[in-house]
Scaffold this active site. Structure first.
Site, PDB file in Angstrom:
ATOM      1  N   ASP A 126      84.199 -57.884 120.827  1.00 16.71           N
ATOM      2  CA  ASP A 126      83.930 -59.216 121.379  1.00 16.71           C
ATOM      3  C   ASP A 126      84.742 -60.313 120.696  1.00 16.71           C
ATOM      4  O   ASP A 126      85.396 -60.082 119.672  1.00 16.71           O
ATOM      5  CB  ASP A 126      82.424 -59.539 121.307  1.00 16.71           C
ATOM      6  CG  ASP A 126      81.779 -59.117 119.983  1.00 16.71           C
ATOM      7  OD1 ASP A 126      82.504 -58.943 118.996  1.00 16.71           O
ATOM      8  OD2 ASP A 126      80.547 -58.964 119.954  1.00 16.71           O
ATOM      9  N   GLU A 131      73.673 -59.502 125.523  1.00 23.05           N
ATOM     10  CA  GLU A 131      72.339 -60.002 125.209  1.00 23.05           C
ATOM     11  C   GLU A 131      71.281 -59.353 126.115  1.00 23.05           C
ATOM     12  O   GLU A 131      71.625 -58.797 127.170  1.00 23.05           O
ATOM     13  CB  GLU A 131      72.311 -61.526 125.421  1.00 23.05           C
ATOM     14  CG  GLU A 131      73.290 -62.311 124.555  1.00 23.05           C
ATOM     15  CD  GLU A 131      72.813 -62.470 123.108  1.00 23.05           C
ATOM     16  OE1 GLU A 131      72.099 -61.611 122.591  1.00 23.05           O
ATOM     17  OE2 GLU A 131      73.188 -63.497 122.499  1.00 23.05           O
ATOM     18  N   HIS A 179      70.986 -56.875 120.761  1.00 28.80           N
ATOM     19  CA  HIS A 179      72.281 -56.908 121.447  1.00 28.80           C
ATOM     20  C   HIS A 179      73.278 -55.975 120.773  1.00 28.80           C
ATOM     21  O   HIS A 179      73.204 -55.705 119.575  1.00 28.80           O
ATOM     22  CB  HIS A 179      72.828 -58.336 121.607  1.00 28.80           C
ATOM     23  CG  HIS A 179      73.350 -59.009 120.381  1.00 28.80           C
ATOM     24  ND1 HIS A 179      73.107 -60.340 120.116  1.00 28.80           N
ATOM     25  CD2 HIS A 179      74.126 -58.573 119.365  1.00 28.80           C
ATOM     26  CE1 HIS A 179      73.715 -60.679 118.996  1.00 28.80           C
ATOM     27  NE2 HIS A 179      74.333 -59.619 118.515  1.00 28.80           N
ATOM     28  N   ASN A 207      68.023 -59.315 118.388  1.00 31.87           N
ATOM     29  CA  ASN A 207      67.355 -59.160 119.692  1.00 31.87           C
ATOM     30  C   ASN A 207      67.794 -57.873 120.386  1.00 31.87           C
ATOM     31  O   ASN A 207      67.535 -57.696 121.572  1.00 31.87           O
ATOM     32  CB  ASN A 207      67.663 -60.377 120.576  1.00 31.87           C
ATOM     33  CG  ASN A 207      69.160 -60.568 120.781  1.00 31.87           C
ATOM     34  OD1 ASN A 207      69.959 -59.741 120.353  1.00 31.87           O
ATOM     35  ND2 ASN A 207      69.542 -61.646 121.442  1.00 31.87           N
TER      36      ASN A 207
HETATM   37  C1  GLP Z   1      77.269 -60.433 116.188  1.00 34.45           C
HETATM   38  C2  GLP Z   1      78.264 -59.469 116.819  1.00 34.45           C
HETATM   39  C3  GLP Z   1      77.678 -58.096 116.977  1.00 34.45           C
HETATM   40  C4  GLP Z   1      77.010 -57.674 115.699  1.00 34.45           C
HETATM   41  C5  GLP Z   1      75.865 -58.595 115.421  1.00 34.45           C
HETATM   42  C6  GLP Z   1      75.060 -58.235 114.189  1.00 34.45           C
HETATM   43  O1  GLP Z   1      76.486 -61.097 117.110  1.00 34.45           O
HETATM   44  N1  GLP Z   1      78.757 -59.914 118.078  1.00 34.45           N
HETATM   45  O2  GLP Z   1      78.695 -57.177 117.354  1.00 34.45           O
HETATM   46  O3  GLP Z   1      76.546 -56.357 115.796  1.00 34.45           O
HETATM   47  O4  GLP Z   1      76.388 -59.890 115.251  1.00 34.45           O
HETATM   48  O5  GLP Z   1      75.681 -58.772 113.081  1.00 34.45           O
HETATM   49  P1  GLP Z   1      75.251 -58.541 111.589  1.00 34.45           P
HETATM   50  O6  GLP Z   1      75.824 -57.213 111.201  1.00 34.45           O
HETATM   51  O7  GLP Z   1      75.879 -59.653 110.837  1.00 34.45           O
HETATM   52  O8  GLP Z   1      73.769 -58.576 111.544  1.00 34.45           O
END
Ligand code: GLP
Length: 241
Positions: A67, A143, A138, A136
């Site tokens: 992303d 989402e 995702h 959540n």
């Molecule tokens: C972001 C990214 C996701 C990632 C998520 C969790 O929103 N777009 O790909 O998995 O955060 O991130 P973290 O590992 O910092 O909890």
């Protein structure tokens, strides 16, 4: 889904790096789907060490990231392109031209999505897709929704996601871009293998829902229950131990 749990974040990061390293040894020209967020940073550090030690080689590797924020340029410190350069690409022998992310600067959303799907179609199939999980549920920036996404999408981010990601924007939720481009869930599910990494007790509840709850687009990661080859590498805290 197979699950491996480790006492600490450092140990789980090393295990995740070993999984990736094994993939690169077995198939040096692997197409690897990569992820941002805090969770994979430890794994990236280990991969950099292995590359410096000559244990793994990225020269034939192609990467496609999950992303990118809409509206952030590649040189914006909070863009995911910048994150990937800082945390991996600038420190290993991958060719920059072989690293792909959605183009966050383009204004034409449909074109960004089509272009990214075309890139994945051309370089794919993805051999291993790395994933983290949002609070959540995702994956990428897919989402919770009424239906699972298929190809690349321009998504409006949930308030929970904006809150979580504010830490990268001086703690100010209003500075987080409200939209992002994300690889679709259909594309993620087409990857031959999936590696999900999860750390910390604040993810225990959502990890349990994703792994053991009903498969439902309200918890996007729950779809992973239907993939034939998912490795989940976690620390004990994420398991609620
Ligand atoms: C972001 C990214 C996701 C990632 C998520 C969790 O929103 N777009 O790909 O998995 O955060 O991130 P973290 O590992 O910092 O909890």
């Amino acid at each position: 889904m197979r699950i491996q749990s480790y006492a600490t974040y450092e140990e789980m990061s090393k295990a995740a790096a070993r999984y990736m390293a094994a993939q690169l040894l077995l198939k040096p020209d692997s197409v690897i789907g990569l992820a941002t967020g805090s969770t994979p940073i430890g794994m990236y550090k280990e991969l950099i060490k292995m590359n410096e030690a000559g244990e793994i080689d990225f020269s034939d590797v192609v990467t496609v990231n999950l992303d990118e924020y809409k509206g952030l340029s590649a040189d914006h410190p909070q863009s995911y392109r910048y994150f990937m350069n800082e945390n991996l690409f600038d420190h290993v022998n991958v060719f920059a031209d072989n690293t792909y992310l959605p183009d966050g600067e383009q204004v034409d959303d449909a074109k960004v999505c089509k272009d990214y799907d075309d890139i994945i179609e051309t370089v794919g199939p993805i051999d291993v897709q790395l994933l983290g999980i949002g609070h959540n549920g995702h994956i990428g920036f897919n989402e919770p929704a009424d239906a699972f996404t298929t190809g690349t999408q321009c998504i409006t981010l949930d308030e929970r996601t904006l809150q979580a990601n504010a830490r990268f924007f001086d703690g100010d939720m209003t500075k987080v871009p409200t939209k992002a481009f994300t690889m679709g869930i259909g594309t993620i599910m087409k990857a031959k293998k999936i590696l999900l990494v999860v750390t910390g007790k604040e993810k225990t509840e959502i990890l349990d829902k994703a792994m053991n709850g009903p498969v439902n687009p309200a918890v996007p990661a729950s779809i992973l229950q239907l993939h034939p080859d998912v490795m989940v590498i976690v620390d004990d805290a994420a398991l609620g131990k």
